[in-house]
Scaffold this motif. Sequence first.
Motif, PDB file in Angstrom:
ATOM      1  N   SER A   4       3.906  -2.307   4.723  1.00  0.00           N
ATOM      2  CA  SER A   4       5.385  -3.049   4.594  1.00  0.00           C
ATOM      3  C   SER A   4       5.983  -2.915   5.732  1.00  0.00           C
ATOM      4  O   SER A   4       6.751  -4.040   6.421  1.00  0.00           O
ATOM      5  CB  SER A   4       6.240  -2.258   3.389  1.00  0.00           C
ATOM      6  N   SER A   5       5.839  -1.781   6.805  1.00  0.00           N
ATOM      7  CA  SER A   5       6.411  -1.763   7.924  1.00  0.00           C
ATOM      8  C   SER A   5       5.529  -2.926   9.128  1.00  0.00           C
ATOM      9  O   SER A   5       6.378  -3.510   9.708  1.00  0.00           O
ATOM     10  CB  SER A   5       6.282  -0.284   8.600  1.00  0.00           C
ATOM     11  N   LEU A   6       4.368  -3.087   8.933  1.00  0.00           N
ATOM     12  CA  LEU A   6       3.651  -4.052   9.719  1.00  0.00           C
ATOM     13  C   LEU A   6       3.964  -5.317   9.309  1.00  0.00           C
ATOM     14  O   LEU A   6       3.961  -6.277  10.186  1.00  0.00           O
ATOM     15  CB  LEU A   6       2.103  -3.768   9.616  1.00  0.00           C
ATOM     16  N   GLN A   7       4.452  -5.508   7.817  1.00  0.00           N
ATOM     17  CA  GLN A   7       4.774  -6.974   7.497  1.00  0.00           C
ATOM     18  C   GLN A   7       6.065  -7.254   8.162  1.00  0.00           C
ATOM     19  O   GLN A   7       6.248  -8.413   8.635  1.00  0.00           O
ATOM     20  CB  GLN A   7       4.876  -6.764   6.054  1.00  0.00           C
ATOM     21  N   ILE A   8       7.019  -6.175   8.036  1.00  0.00           N
ATOM     22  CA  ILE A   8       8.248  -6.765   8.797  1.00  0.00           C
ATOM     23  C   ILE A   8       7.920  -6.919  10.431  1.00  0.00           C
ATOM     24  O   ILE A   8       8.586  -7.834  11.030  1.00  0.00           O
ATOM     25  CB  ILE A   8       9.164  -5.421   8.811  1.00  0.00           C
ATOM     26  N   LEU A   9       7.241  -6.131  11.076  1.00  0.00           N
ATOM     27  CA  LEU A   9       6.999  -6.348  12.475  1.00  0.00           C
ATOM     28  C   LEU A   9       6.257  -7.740  12.794  1.00  0.00           C
ATOM     29  O   LEU A   9       6.821  -8.391  13.588  1.00  0.00           O
ATOM     30  CB  LEU A   9       6.029  -5.303  13.128  1.00  0.00           C
ATOM     31  N   ALA A  10       5.475  -8.049  11.844  1.00  0.00           N
ATOM     32  CA  ALA A  10       4.716  -9.380  11.908  1.00  0.00           C
ATOM     33  C   ALA A  10       5.832 -10.582  11.857  1.00  0.00           C
ATOM     34  O   ALA A  10       5.721 -11.495  12.798  1.00  0.00           O
ATOM     35  CB  ALA A  10       3.654  -9.555  11.184  1.00  0.00           C
ATOM     36  N   THR A  48      13.558 -14.305   0.236  1.00  0.00           N
ATOM     37  CA  THR A  48      12.772 -15.571   0.767  1.00  0.00           C
ATOM     38  C   THR A  48      11.936 -14.819   2.034  1.00  0.00           C
ATOM     39  O   THR A  48      11.952 -15.568   2.927  1.00  0.00           O
ATOM     40  CB  THR A  48      13.897 -16.388   1.448  1.00  0.00           C
ATOM     41  N   GLY A  49      11.563 -13.736   2.298  1.00  0.00           N
ATOM     42  CA  GLY A  49      10.998 -12.875   3.156  1.00  0.00           C
ATOM     43  C   GLY A  49       9.407 -13.467   3.431  1.00  0.00           C
ATOM     44  O   GLY A  49       9.098 -14.022   2.309  1.00  0.00           O
ATOM     45  N   SER A  50       9.007 -13.076   4.232  1.00  0.00           N
ATOM     46  CA  SER A  50       7.555 -13.450   4.565  1.00  0.00           C
ATOM     47  C   SER A  50       6.615 -12.834   3.519  1.00  0.00           C
ATOM     48  O   SER A  50       5.244 -13.338   3.229  1.00  0.00           O
ATOM     49  CB  SER A  50       7.142 -13.304   5.947  1.00  0.00           C
ATOM     50  N   GLU A  51       7.003 -11.699   2.965  1.00  0.00           N
ATOM     51  CA  GLU A  51       6.092 -11.247   2.001  1.00  0.00           C
ATOM     52  C   GLU A  51       5.839 -12.157   0.729  1.00  0.00           C
ATOM     53  O   GLU A  51       4.908 -11.762   0.008  1.00  0.00           O
ATOM     54  CB  GLU A  51       6.541  -9.931   1.534  1.00  0.00           C
ATOM     55  N   ASN A  52       6.770 -12.972   0.567  1.00  0.00           N
ATOM     56  CA  ASN A  52       6.394 -13.817  -0.430  1.00  0.00           C
ATOM     57  C   ASN A  52       5.044 -14.687  -0.313  1.00  0.00           C
ATOM     58  O   ASN A  52       4.498 -15.194  -1.451  1.00  0.00           O
ATOM     59  CB  ASN A  52       7.523 -15.007  -0.861  1.00  0.00           C
ATOM     60  N   ALA A 102       0.770  -1.167  -0.039  1.00  0.00           N
ATOM     61  CA  ALA A 102       0.126  -0.021  -0.037  1.00  0.00           C
ATOM     62  C   ALA A 102       0.650   1.162  -0.015  1.00  0.00           C
ATOM     63  O   ALA A 102       0.560   2.220  -0.601  1.00  0.00           O
ATOM     64  CB  ALA A 102      -0.825   0.023   1.217  1.00  0.00           C
ATOM     65  N   ASP A 103       2.113   1.027   0.638  1.00  0.00           N
ATOM     66  CA  ASP A 103       2.866   2.542   0.343  1.00  0.00           C
ATOM     67  C   ASP A 103       3.914   2.288  -0.491  1.00  0.00           C
ATOM     68  O   ASP A 103       5.035   2.959  -0.657  1.00  0.00           O
ATOM     69  CB  ASP A 103       3.644   2.398   2.004  1.00  0.00           C
ATOM     70  N   GLY A 104       3.687   1.635  -1.606  1.00  0.00           N
ATOM     71  CA  GLY A 104       4.567   1.564  -2.924  1.00  0.00           C
ATOM     72  C   GLY A 104       5.644   0.917  -3.019  1.00  0.00           C
ATOM     73  O   GLY A 104       6.445   0.776  -3.787  1.00  0.00           O
ATOM     74  N   LYS A 105       5.686  -0.135  -1.836  1.00  0.00           N
ATOM     75  CA  LYS A 105       7.245  -1.003  -1.977  1.00  0.00           C
ATOM     76  C   LYS A 105       6.915  -2.154  -2.683  1.00  0.00           C
ATOM     77  O   LYS A 105       5.876  -2.588  -2.575  1.00  0.00           O
ATOM     78  CB  LYS A 105       7.692  -0.928  -0.341  1.00  0.00           C
ATOM     79  N   LEU A 106       8.032  -2.763  -3.005  1.00  0.00           N
ATOM     80  CA  LEU A 106       7.796  -3.999  -4.069  1.00  0.00           C
ATOM     81  C   LEU A 106       7.535  -5.157  -2.902  1.00  0.00           C
ATOM     82  O   LEU A 106       8.137  -5.264  -1.988  1.00  0.00           O
ATOM     83  CB  LEU A 106       9.066  -4.325  -4.550  1.00  0.00           C
ATOM     84  N   VAL A 107       6.653  -5.808  -2.944  1.00  0.00           N
ATOM     85  CA  VAL A 107       6.190  -7.011  -2.417  1.00  0.00           C
ATOM     86  C   VAL A 107       6.760  -8.419  -3.076  1.00  0.00           C
ATOM     87  O   VAL A 107       7.370  -9.102  -2.420  1.00  0.00           O
ATOM     88  CB  VAL A 107       4.720  -7.369  -2.320  1.00  0.00           C
TER      89      VAL A 107
END
Length: 718
Positions: free
Chosen positions: A358-364, A325-329, A122-127
């Motif tokens: 993206s920040s919440l994804q990193i925290l999770a 290999t991050g969780s965003e995959n 949502a903040d424009g960063k690549l998932v």
Amino acid sequence: MRRRAPRPAGRGRVEPTPYIEDQPIRASRDDGDDRPRRRQRPIDDEEPEVSERPPTRRGRGGDEPPRRRTSRLRRFVYWTLVLGLWGVIGVGGIVVYYGARLPPTSEWAVPKRPANVKILSADGKLVGNRGDTGGEAVHIADLPPYLPGAVVAIEDRRFRSHLGIDPIGLARAVVVNLTARGVSQGGSTLTQQLAKNLFLTQERTFGRKVQEVLLALWLERTYTKDQILELYLNRVYMGAGAYGVDAAARRYFGKSAREVTVMEAAMLAGLLKAPSRYAPSHDPARSRARAETVLAAMADTGTITPAQRTAALAQTNMIFTQGNTGSENYVADWVMDQLPSFIGAVDRDVVVETTIDSSLQILAEASLQAGLAQFGDKRDVSQGAIVSLDPTGAVKAMVGGIDYSKSQFNRATLAKRQPGSTFKPFVYLTAMEQGMTPDTVREDSPFTWKGWSPKNFEKEYKGAVTLKEALSQSINTVAAKLAIELGPQRIADTAMRLGITSPLMATPSLALGTSEVTPLEITGAYVPFSNGGFGVVPHVVTGIRTADGKVLYARKGSGIGRVIDPLPLAEMNTMLSETLATGTGRASKIPGWPSGGKTGTSQDFRDAWFIGYTGLLTTGVWLGNDDGAPTKRGTGGTMAGIVWQRYMVDAHRGRQAVAVPGTVPTVARVEPGTPAIRRDPAVTGSLPRPAVNAAVEPGRREAPSDGLGGLLDRLFGR
């Protein structure tokens, strides 16, 4: 008439022999005198007969007659022309033979590049990028000039001048290979390599090489040099599953090809010789050595200046990624599963915009990994999942497992597990809707129903308890008795109304969470408790467009409407907030934030759950083992609740507190797109509500005179 010398007696005709004046010759053996004699000079009117044969060579120093030399030259030219003609005929035949095996030239066309799906947060960063290439198609004008320059410098210096094949380069390759007694250098141009990649197989045969040349000539006739180079840069394989320079740049350097440095460009160009051998993530030293060779070629061709080369060589401490290999995959895979339902077949590059923060994804991800590090060995837990939604049902973070590189199975969306006591809010909501209140009393005591004897976690019984206490303390006997009293099917209907989509067994044990659900669906079913009673459809895709900006899909609508009336909603929030205040979830409090939630532990400690919410986020956490093996007494309160709190505290840090309906009398802030909800500041705690049944239980409050409609008006300004 010429006079001949007299014949010697007794012999046949003797041809005169050349002689030199005054040179002695021996007499014939027949005259009986073997003394040397001096040849007499013939008289003036007599000449010896001279042979008409041309003089022969006398050793190596002998001269060859001009006539013979001319004759040999003529034969050489003749046979050269004959052989050349037959060679042309042979080559033509070969070209016709192998060319006939290709489709008609009218059907020749560059095949479409496999579509790439670029997924953004949502903040424009690549998932993530998804597709066969691993990266997006880039225009040559968008690349730093030294990147295509590096490829030309090291692979095909005469690319701008040749017509698709390079005789000079081919001849050089032949000489080098003959000298090396093996294939150490190729003679293919970039155009030939592109032709092979686009149209042909990788087999090394004479016929395929002929077809490669024909296709290269066609490409040169059909496209400009820049177009050919752009096609090449977007199609060439560069190792690790990456096709094209953009995919390779993201794979090895974690950035777009538009952003690479001179040294990184040299490394990418160096990959073309042997992608696996020179991959910087595989062998950094070898990759750098190859890049230095490329830099020398770049400087030699004027692609970069000597100063740029020096600066590039000075670049050290380069960071090479080991692949995404991050969780965003897990999110990217989920998006790809849904994509066909939005736009059908993906036949061109598209950009997908998602709800992910993206920040919440990193925290999770960090919270789940910390939880497994804390409880993994201690409690025999090997896996987990987190999903976090906003009040509209938008997924803000999703982690489907502890390590994507080891397991791509998304437990957040696909793993069906017993929810245990996290299912109980649907039981108590049904009770509220059927006329009970948080203060309604039920007996906590052992019982048996048709052979089923549910027991409490601690094997203790408290006697008469209120429903608020029974829910906050997660008392099994009360929930089971309510299921029998209300009817299992009614409870199942309530759960499905709020968002449970998995099949539910309409038996009393349903109240204790024996029917399997996914973390995503049960977390989504909790969202109505946080947003004022509105059902949501958990979603992640907000828009899809082509690479050039054409909109293919845009999400509309915000949910499925009201699923909980205000009074039972407020009562449920009162009870669920008590779980965090004094109940099984008290270790999961979020300082300064009104919140509610529920712990859950399945049979034999196989699953540990915590699902809770604030006015900002609803988050579910699951911990367990993929094979269903029991944990070492891992519970929702002692494991999942800790992970939940760690994530939620960080996610709410620095944000203004938001109320939950029925807990704090303030106006809740909701995300854009959520229906505005105005709450009456006078409404707190357990709200008065109309009786559903004709009989009113002792101690039950009567409804206000204006009924439910008036209450709705006061709560939501209808």
